[in-house]
Scaffold this motif. Structure first.
Motif, mmCIF file in Angstrom:
data_model
loop_
_atom_site.group_PDB
_atom_site.id
_atom_site.type_symbol
_atom_site.label_atom_id
_atom_site.label_comp_id
_atom_site.label_asym_id
_atom_site.label_seq_id
_atom_site.Cartn_x
_atom_site.Cartn_y
_atom_site.Cartn_z
ATOM 1 N N GLY A 94 3.430 9.422 -10.851
ATOM 2 C CA GLY A 94 2.082 9.039 -11.259
ATOM 3 C C GLY A 94 1.804 7.570 -11.031
ATOM 4 O O GLY A 94 2.692 6.799 -10.634
ATOM 5 N N TRP A 95 0.555 7.169 -11.281
ATOM 6 C CA TRP A 95 0.074 5.825 -10.999
ATOM 7 C C TRP A 95 -1.164 5.542 -11.820
ATOM 8 O O TRP A 95 -1.928 6.458 -12.174
ATOM 9 N N ARG A 96 -1.373 4.294 -12.145
ATOM 10 C CA ARG A 96 -2.574 3.866 -12.877
ATOM 11 C C ARG A 96 -2.759 2.393 -12.546
ATOM 12 O O ARG A 96 -1.856 1.588 -12.776
ATOM 13 N N LEU A 97 -3.905 2.056 -11.992
ATOM 14 C CA LEU A 97 -4.129 0.678 -11.548
ATOM 15 C C LEU A 97 -5.349 0.073 -12.233
ATOM 16 O O LEU A 97 -6.312 0.785 -12.543
ATOM 17 N N ALA A 98 -5.323 -1.240 -12.412
ATOM 18 C CA ALA A 98 -6.509 -1.955 -12.878
ATOM 19 C C ALA A 98 -7.632 -1.733 -11.865
ATOM 20 O O ALA A 98 -7.376 -1.630 -10.656
ATOM 21 N N ARG A 99 -8.865 -1.660 -12.345
ATOM 22 C CA ARG A 99 -10.010 -1.380 -11.454
ATOM 23 C C ARG A 99 -10.039 -2.325 -10.258
ATOM 24 O O ARG A 99 -10.352 -1.924 -9.143
ATOM 25 N N SER A 100 -9.700 -3.600 -10.488
ATOM 26 C CA SER A 100 -9.744 -4.598 -9.401
ATOM 27 C C SER A 100 -8.674 -4.341 -8.340
ATOM 28 O O SER A 100 -8.752 -4.906 -7.245
ATOM 29 N N ALA A 101 -7.698 -3.483 -8.644
ATOM 30 C CA ALA A 101 -6.612 -3.221 -7.683
ATOM 31 C C ALA A 101 -6.809 -1.904 -6.933
ATOM 32 O O ALA A 101 -5.961 -1.502 -6.139
ATOM 33 N N TRP A 102 -7.931 -1.206 -7.174
ATOM 34 C CA TRP A 102 -8.214 0.007 -6.424
ATOM 35 C C TRP A 102 -8.660 -0.393 -5.010
ATOM 36 O O TRP A 102 -9.197 -1.487 -4.801
ATOM 37 N N GLY A 103 -8.451 0.538 -4.065
ATOM 38 C CA GLY A 103 -8.970 0.330 -2.712
ATOM 39 C C GLY A 103 -8.104 -0.549 -1.826
ATOM 40 O O GLY A 103 -8.560 -1.043 -0.800
ATOM 41 N N HIS A 104 -6.837 -0.721 -2.210
ATOM 42 C CA HIS A 104 -5.904 -1.513 -1.389
ATOM 43 C C HIS A 104 -4.717 -0.697 -0.894
ATOM 44 O O HIS A 104 -3.835 -1.236 -0.238
ATOM 45 N N GLY A 105 -4.663 0.557 -1.285
ATOM 46 C CA GLY A 105 -3.508 1.376 -0.900
ATOM 47 C C GLY A 105 -2.301 1.164 -1.801
ATOM 48 O O GLY A 105 -1.207 1.651 -1.499
#
Ligand SMILES: CC(C)(COP(=O)(O)OP(=O)(O)OC[C@H]1O[C@@H](n2cnc3c(N)ncnc32)[C@H](O)[C@@H]1OP(=O)(O)O)[C@@H](O)C(=O)NCCC(=O)NCCS
Length: 179
Positions: A94-105
């Motif tokens: 699984g994975w969970r990223l801060a919104r600012s870190a989405w869209g970078h792969g």
């Protein structure tokens, strides 16, 4: 092994300095859209204590994810035992990223490293991934990683409230099917 490295990320044990950005993520409705209620600071801190204890016990778990270039904490990724009340067992990625870190792969990169650890170091025969039917971003990560789903495996999460969080999809990857 307590740390995994990829081209752009380090998956490492949690630090005191992660608690604040982690709590900010858990208070962000965009991050929690498919996960449930927002978490208080206390609940967020307690989750890290749980991650650390599970890691100590099993030697794997949810790593804190740091972007190497900036040194910034960007979220978590890793492996966990599937909850006992689920209609299947095994280990999930699984994975969970801060919104600012989405869209970078980053989630795909961290997920790939976690799968490699699970298959090569832990010797797991299969790793699954679970998300709500509506979490298309997470499902896209699963697909990019080469995991596959069978609609016959869709299930109702017994721990979720009635509503959009209840219907879940199950993706799988077996050691033999890795590209
Ligand atoms: C699920 C989640 C981790 C997915 O994040 P994501 O940023 O969409 O996924 P990735 O990190 O794999 O990034 C893929 C995107 O980065 C883009 N990207 C940009 N630079 C890239 C690079 N160098 N390499 C690869 N992809 C790159 C891809 O084109 C893709 O863009 P798209 O969304 O427009 O198609 C994120 O939405 C999230 O944290 N959601 C909240 C928590 C959650 O729901 N977790 C899952 C619970 S099951």
């Amino acid at each position: 092994m307590s740390e995994l490295r990829t081209d752009r990320l380090v998956l490492r044990r949690w630090r005191e300095s992660d608690l604040e950005p982690w709590a900010a993520m858990n208070a962000d409705p965009a991050v929690r859209e498919h996960l449930g209620d927002l978490l208080t600071r206390e609940q967020s801190d307690a989750s890290v204590e749980r991650f650390q204890a599970e890691f100590d016990e099993r030697g794997y778990g949810w790593w804190a994810v740091e972007a190497i270039a900036s040194g910034e904490f960007v979220g978590f990724a890793g492996l966990d035992l599937v909850d006992e009340e689920m209609p299947f067992g095994g280990v999930e990625v699984g994975w969970r990223l801060a919104r600012s870190a989405w869209g970078h792969g980053y989630a795909t990169e961290a997920g790939r490293a976690s799968l490699a650890f699970g298959f090569e170091t832990l010797g797991l025969p299969e790793i699954v991934a679970v998300t709500t039917a509506g979490n298309l971003r997470s499902q896209a990560v699963m697909c990019r990683l080469g995991m596959t789903c069978d609609p016959a495996d869709d299930f109702e999460d017994p721990g979720a409230p009635e509503g959009p969080l209840r219907r879940n999809v199950l993706y799988r990857m077996s050691r033999g099917s890795r590209a």
